[in-house]
Design a protein around this motif. Structure first.
Motif, PDB file in Angstrom:
ATOM      1  N   ALA A  55     -10.014   7.390  -1.829  1.00 38.36           N
ATOM      2  CA  ALA A  55      -9.319   8.509  -2.357  1.00 38.36           C
ATOM      3  C   ALA A  55      -8.178   8.178  -3.394  1.00 38.36           C
ATOM      4  O   ALA A  55      -7.800   8.900  -4.217  1.00 38.36           O
ATOM      5  CB  ALA A  55      -8.603   9.129  -1.253  1.00 38.36           C
ATOM      6  N   ALA A  56      -7.963   6.626  -3.377  1.00 39.02           N
ATOM      7  CA  ALA A  56      -6.756   6.483  -4.074  1.00 39.02           C
ATOM      8  C   ALA A  56      -6.489   4.875  -4.213  1.00 39.02           C
ATOM      9  O   ALA A  56      -7.195   4.220  -3.170  1.00 39.02           O
ATOM     10  CB  ALA A  56      -5.378   6.823  -3.732  1.00 39.02           C
ATOM     11  N   PRO A  57      -6.174   4.236  -5.085  1.00 41.01           N
ATOM     12  CA  PRO A  57      -5.965   2.755  -5.328  1.00 41.01           C
ATOM     13  C   PRO A  57      -4.808   2.439  -4.055  1.00 41.01           C
ATOM     14  O   PRO A  57      -4.103   3.220  -3.606  1.00 41.01           O
ATOM     15  CB  PRO A  57      -5.216   2.484  -6.657  1.00 41.01           C
ATOM     16  N   PRO A  58      -5.129   1.499  -3.624  1.00 45.13           N
ATOM     17  CA  PRO A  58      -4.096   0.861  -2.419  1.00 45.13           C
ATOM     18  C   PRO A  58      -2.813   0.997  -2.379  1.00 45.13           C
ATOM     19  O   PRO A  58      -2.000   1.251  -1.709  1.00 45.13           O
ATOM     20  CB  PRO A  58      -4.689  -0.435  -2.121  1.00 45.13           C
TER      21      PRO A  58
ATOM     22  N   THR B  43     -11.493  -9.152  -6.471  1.00 45.58           N
ATOM     23  CA  THR B  43     -10.477  -9.705  -7.370  1.00 45.58           C
ATOM     24  C   THR B  43      -9.249  -9.035  -7.528  1.00 45.58           C
ATOM     25  O   THR B  43      -8.060  -9.511  -7.263  1.00 45.58           O
ATOM     26  CB  THR B  43     -11.060  -9.794  -8.726  1.00 45.58           C
ATOM     27  N   ARG B  44      -9.470  -7.550  -7.695  1.00 45.08           N
ATOM     28  CA  ARG B  44      -8.303  -6.648  -8.190  1.00 45.08           C
ATOM     29  C   ARG B  44      -8.066  -5.861  -6.816  1.00 45.08           C
ATOM     30  O   ARG B  44      -6.984  -4.923  -6.901  1.00 45.08           O
ATOM     31  CB  ARG B  44      -8.608  -5.764  -9.168  1.00 45.08           C
ATOM     32  N   PHE B  45      -8.757  -5.599  -5.739  1.00 47.74           N
ATOM     33  CA  PHE B  45      -8.292  -4.682  -4.544  1.00 47.74           C
ATOM     34  C   PHE B  45      -8.469  -3.311  -5.187  1.00 47.74           C
ATOM     35  O   PHE B  45      -7.805  -2.503  -4.362  1.00 47.74           O
ATOM     36  CB  PHE B  45      -7.008  -5.091  -3.948  1.00 47.74           C
ATOM     37  N   GLN B  46      -9.154  -3.045  -6.162  1.00 49.96           N
ATOM     38  CA  GLN B  46      -9.442  -1.458  -6.561  1.00 49.96           C
ATOM     39  C   GLN B  46     -10.567  -1.071  -5.867  1.00 49.96           C
ATOM     40  O   GLN B  46     -11.720  -0.867  -6.330  1.00 49.96           O
ATOM     41  CB  GLN B  46      -9.487  -1.500  -8.034  1.00 49.96           C
TER      42      GLN B  46
ATOM     43  N   GLN C 124       0.766  -1.306   0.211  1.00 48.53           N
ATOM     44  CA  GLN C 124      -0.040   0.014   0.080  1.00 48.53           C
ATOM     45  C   GLN C 124       0.941   1.184  -0.035  1.00 48.53           C
ATOM     46  O   GLN C 124       2.138   1.333   0.408  1.00 48.53           O
ATOM     47  CB  GLN C 124      -0.919  -0.134   1.141  1.00 48.53           C
ATOM     48  N   GLY C 125       0.140   2.337  -0.669  1.00 49.99           N
ATOM     49  CA  GLY C 125       0.854   3.727  -0.538  1.00 49.99           C
ATOM     50  C   GLY C 125       1.062   4.291   0.889  1.00 49.99           C
ATOM     51  O   GLY C 125       0.395   3.936   1.842  1.00 49.99           O
ATOM     52  N   MET C 126       1.683   5.431   0.672  1.00 45.42           N
ATOM     53  CA  MET C 126       1.758   6.674   2.007  1.00 45.42           C
ATOM     54  C   MET C 126       0.627   7.152   1.825  1.00 45.42           C
ATOM     55  O   MET C 126      -0.021   7.711   0.960  1.00 45.42           O
ATOM     56  CB  MET C 126       3.003   7.160   1.987  1.00 45.42           C
TER      57      MET C 126
END
Length: 463
Positions: A215-218, A313-316, A176-178
């Motif tokens: 807010a954003a993709p993981p 499926t894609r965690f989006q 995951q991002g920051m």
């Protein structure tokens, strides 16, 4: 890169070199001078030297009479713990006071999870081989070179020892991002941390959770925005207000009219049957319907498919939430236009409650109880979609005149270009704009738009 491969192949063929993998690994210092950690099972004997603690004396238990000062060396450097006898010669010895890095524990804890009640050994190989490897690993990018790497070392060593029968501990990796605020990584040291308690008090825990996921993709960085939080809060309120519209319904009442459209007369359509016990139907449990009901089913099952594909499926999660917002907007518009039955509205809201539950558990539980009563939303099956309902029978076609939108029409899927051109030119809103003008050409983008290019006489004002 291609040249390197060819050079290596040539060197291998001519027996002057061979390809190998260089990992650039360095020694791992696992010792720590602190109390909380696994004691290193080593004894220092005056006669025998360095002696490992026998397995029969393991585990070494940390002492309780320790003063944690936060300064100096290891807090374990006390006589009651350090002084011991050598397991070989029974002579005077000294126990190691360093403890192991906590990564030593976390590098194999997932194996313990598979057999947590195992008393005599770290784990039961039979259970571990059944459950492992784990299907999904989620962690920050820093773990890809620390915890993840150490875990792989441990598993490969245990494999070589014959204790596990798999090569890798995890099948898939998601980093995951920051969280970013004002262009910088959110951290206490930078002083740009947003207090979640304040956000929770103002918007509720589910709104905060929903915003973070939306807010954003993981795997991308998340830019913190109070405005985005407001948008998620309004979405949840809109869904709740849709459910409020069902409160005054009776099996013979028309669909509700939104508060802001009180002047609009309700549709004479009647709701047939008791919608209070309607559940999400299985793919084989319902016909395709006609007209407005057919459009509702298409939207509903498209939403189920999209959310399932994106989130499961894609965690989006961000696009999954966007699909739910689109479906709620459709329901709102359908109520405003009085073209949805109470039964379909109830079923649509139950669909939202089920699909929203992983993102907003508290809100969805309340919404489900309001719509369907007990049992819990989390005891329901995940909704299924019927592929037959996803097929569009007609589409909305945009009509342009010289590139400007001038009208819209509904057309069956697969309609010919000739018919589209004819209908576009004769549309009541477009036809007056074409009077007295030469149609130079008509451009058709199938399923999307018709652009009529006209030559405007010099004495005419452009439409």
């Amino acid at each position: 890169a291609e040249a390197k491969e060819k050079i290596a192949e040539w060197m291998d063929k001519t027996n002057i070199g061979k390809k190998t993998i260089h990992y650039r690994l360095r020694d791992w210092c696992i010792s720590r001078q602190r109390y909380w950690g696994t004691p290193i099972p080593v004894i220092y004997c005056e006669k025998c030297g360095i002696v490992p603690v026998p397995e029969s004396e393991l585990p070494i238990i940390l002492p309780r009479d320790v003063a944690i000062t936060g300064t100096g060396g290891s807090p374990l450097n006390i006589a009651s713990f350090v002084d011991c006898t050598c397991p070989n010669c029974r002579g005077k010895s000294r126990r190691e006071t360093d403890t192991m890095d906590t990564f030593v524990d976390s590098s194999w804890y997932f194996l313990r999870y598979a057999s947590g009640d195992w008393k005599d050994k770290p784990f039961d190989s039979k259970e571990v081989n059944f459950w492992m490897p784990a299907d999904q690993y989620i962690g920050g990018i820093e773990h890809a070179i620390l915890h993840l790497l150490y875990s792989r070392f441990f598993v490969k060593t245990l494999r070589d020892l014959g204790l596990v029968n798999f090569n890798e501990p995890f099948t898939n990796l998601l980093c995951q991002g920051m969280v970013i605020k004002d262009g910088a990584k959110m951290s206490k040291s930078k002083g740009n941390v947003v207090d979640p308690e304040a956000m929770i008090q103002k918007y509720g825990a589910d709104t905060v959770r929903l915003f973070i996921l939306f807010a954003a993709p993981p795997e991308m960085d998340l830019e913190w925005s109070d405005h985005g939080m407001e948008g998620c809060w309004r979405f949840l309120n809109r869904v709740w207000n849709l459910a409020e519209n069902l409160a005054p319904f009776t099996p013979t009442s028309p669909p509700p009219s939104r508060g802001r459209n009180k002047e609009k007369e309700p549709s004479p359509r009647r709701v047939e049957g008791d919608f209070s016990n309607i559940s999400i139907l299985s793919p084989a449990g319902r016909g395709a319907g006609e007209g407005e009901e057919k459009e509702f089913l298409r939207r509903q099952h498209q939403t189920i498919k999209s959310v399932t594909d994106d989130a499961v499926t894609r965690f989006q999660f961000n696009t999954a939430i966007a699909r739910l917002m689109e479906f709620s907007n459709y329901l709102s518009a359908a109520i405003d236009n009085n073209n949805i039955s109470g039964a379909d509205l109830s079923e649509g809201l139950k669909t939202i409650a089920l699909l929203l539950a992983p993102f907003c558990p508290h809100f969805s539980e309340e919404l489900w109880e309001k719509l369907a009563g007990k049992p819990s939303v989390f005891s329901q099956k995940w909704p299924e979609y019927n592929p037959e309902f996803l097929v569009e029978s007609e589409r909305e076609i945009i009509i342009q005149v010289n590139g400007k939108v001038r009208g819209r029409l509904k057309a069956d899927v697969g309609v010919s270009e000739k018919e589209l051109k004819s209908r576009a030119c004769s549309d009541p809103k477009v036809a007056p704009l074409l009077e007295g003008k030469e149609i130079k050409k008509v451009i058709v983008v199938p399923g999307k738009l018709v652009n009529i290019v006209v030559v405007i006489p010099a004495d005419c004002v452009a439409p």
